[in-house]
Design a protein around this motif. Structure first.
Motif, mmCIF file in Angstrom:
data_model
loop_
_atom_site.group_PDB
_atom_site.id
_atom_site.type_symbol
_atom_site.label_atom_id
_atom_site.label_comp_id
_atom_site.label_asym_id
_atom_site.label_seq_id
_atom_site.Cartn_x
_atom_site.Cartn_y
_atom_site.Cartn_z
ATOM 1 N N GLU A 249 8.266 77.455 8.055
ATOM 2 C CA GLU A 249 8.814 77.529 9.408
ATOM 3 C C GLU A 249 9.540 76.245 9.828
ATOM 4 O O GLU A 249 10.138 76.205 10.892
ATOM 5 N N SER A 250 9.514 75.224 9.006
ATOM 6 C CA SER A 250 10.087 73.932 9.372
ATOM 7 C C SER A 250 11.550 73.819 8.976
ATOM 8 O O SER A 250 11.974 74.322 7.947
ATOM 9 N N ASP A 251 12.308 73.133 9.829
ATOM 10 C CA ASP A 251 13.692 72.817 9.505
ATOM 11 C C ASP A 251 13.791 71.482 8.770
ATOM 12 O O ASP A 251 14.707 71.263 7.983
ATOM 13 N N ASN A 252 12.880 70.572 9.077
ATOM 14 C CA ASN A 252 12.876 69.246 8.470
ATOM 15 C C ASN A 252 11.449 68.862 8.103
ATOM 16 O O ASN A 252 10.525 69.109 8.861
ATOM 17 N N ILE A 253 11.308 68.239 6.947
ATOM 18 C CA ILE A 253 9.994 67.800 6.503
ATOM 19 C C ILE A 253 10.112 66.359 6.047
ATOM 20 O O ILE A 253 11.046 66.005 5.316
ATOM 21 N N GLY A 254 9.209 65.525 6.474
ATOM 22 C CA GLY A 254 9.172 64.135 6.043
ATOM 23 C C GLY A 254 7.903 63.876 5.262
ATOM 24 O O GLY A 254 6.869 64.513 5.475
ATOM 25 N N PHE A 255 8.000 62.945 4.334
ATOM 26 C CA PHE A 255 6.835 62.566 3.540
ATOM 27 C C PHE A 255 6.707 61.061 3.567
ATOM 28 O O PHE A 255 7.674 60.346 3.313
ATOM 29 N N PHE A 256 5.546 60.565 3.914
ATOM 30 C CA PHE A 256 5.279 59.136 3.900
ATOM 31 C C PHE A 256 4.304 58.863 2.765
ATOM 32 O O PHE A 256 3.199 59.382 2.759
ATOM 33 N N GLY A 257 4.737 58.095 1.816
ATOM 34 C CA GLY A 257 3.890 57.756 0.676
ATOM 35 C C GLY A 257 3.824 56.258 0.492
ATOM 36 O O GLY A 257 4.650 55.521 1.012
ATOM 37 N N GLY A 258 2.878 55.827 -0.258
ATOM 38 C CA GLY A 258 2.722 54.410 -0.519
ATOM 39 C C GLY A 258 3.222 54.036 -1.897
ATOM 40 O O GLY A 258 3.862 54.828 -2.597
#
Length: 78
Positions: A14-23
């Motif tokens: 359902e998302s238009d944009n997805i962000g991922f925060f990784g180390g």
């Protein structure tokens, strides 16, 4: 599939944009150089932290992007 996974899949679909925060563990495993380890960018160039700062970006955006191009994009992203 369990309920939590189904909910996650639903959110992604359902998302238009997805962000991922990784180390660093994620980036180094992907071949992206880290900053602070013994061989990291910050130990190779002691001004690197400044060149990657918002202040430097505001004063010299071309220099900022050139520094990124020379030091961060060498792993295949351009």
């Amino acid at each position: 599939m369990n309920d939590k996974m189904e909910q996650f899949v639903k959110w992604v679909e359902e998302s238009d944009n997805i962000g991922f925060f990784g180390g660093a563990g994620v980036s180094t495993e992907s071949g992206i150089p880290d900053f602070r380890s013994a061989n990291g960018l910050y130990t190779q160039d002691h001004d690197a932290e400044y060149y990657l700062s918002h202040r430097y970006f505001e004063t010299d955006p071309d220099g900022f992007y050139e520094f990124c191009k020379q030091n961060l994009y060498s792993f295949g992203i351009s």
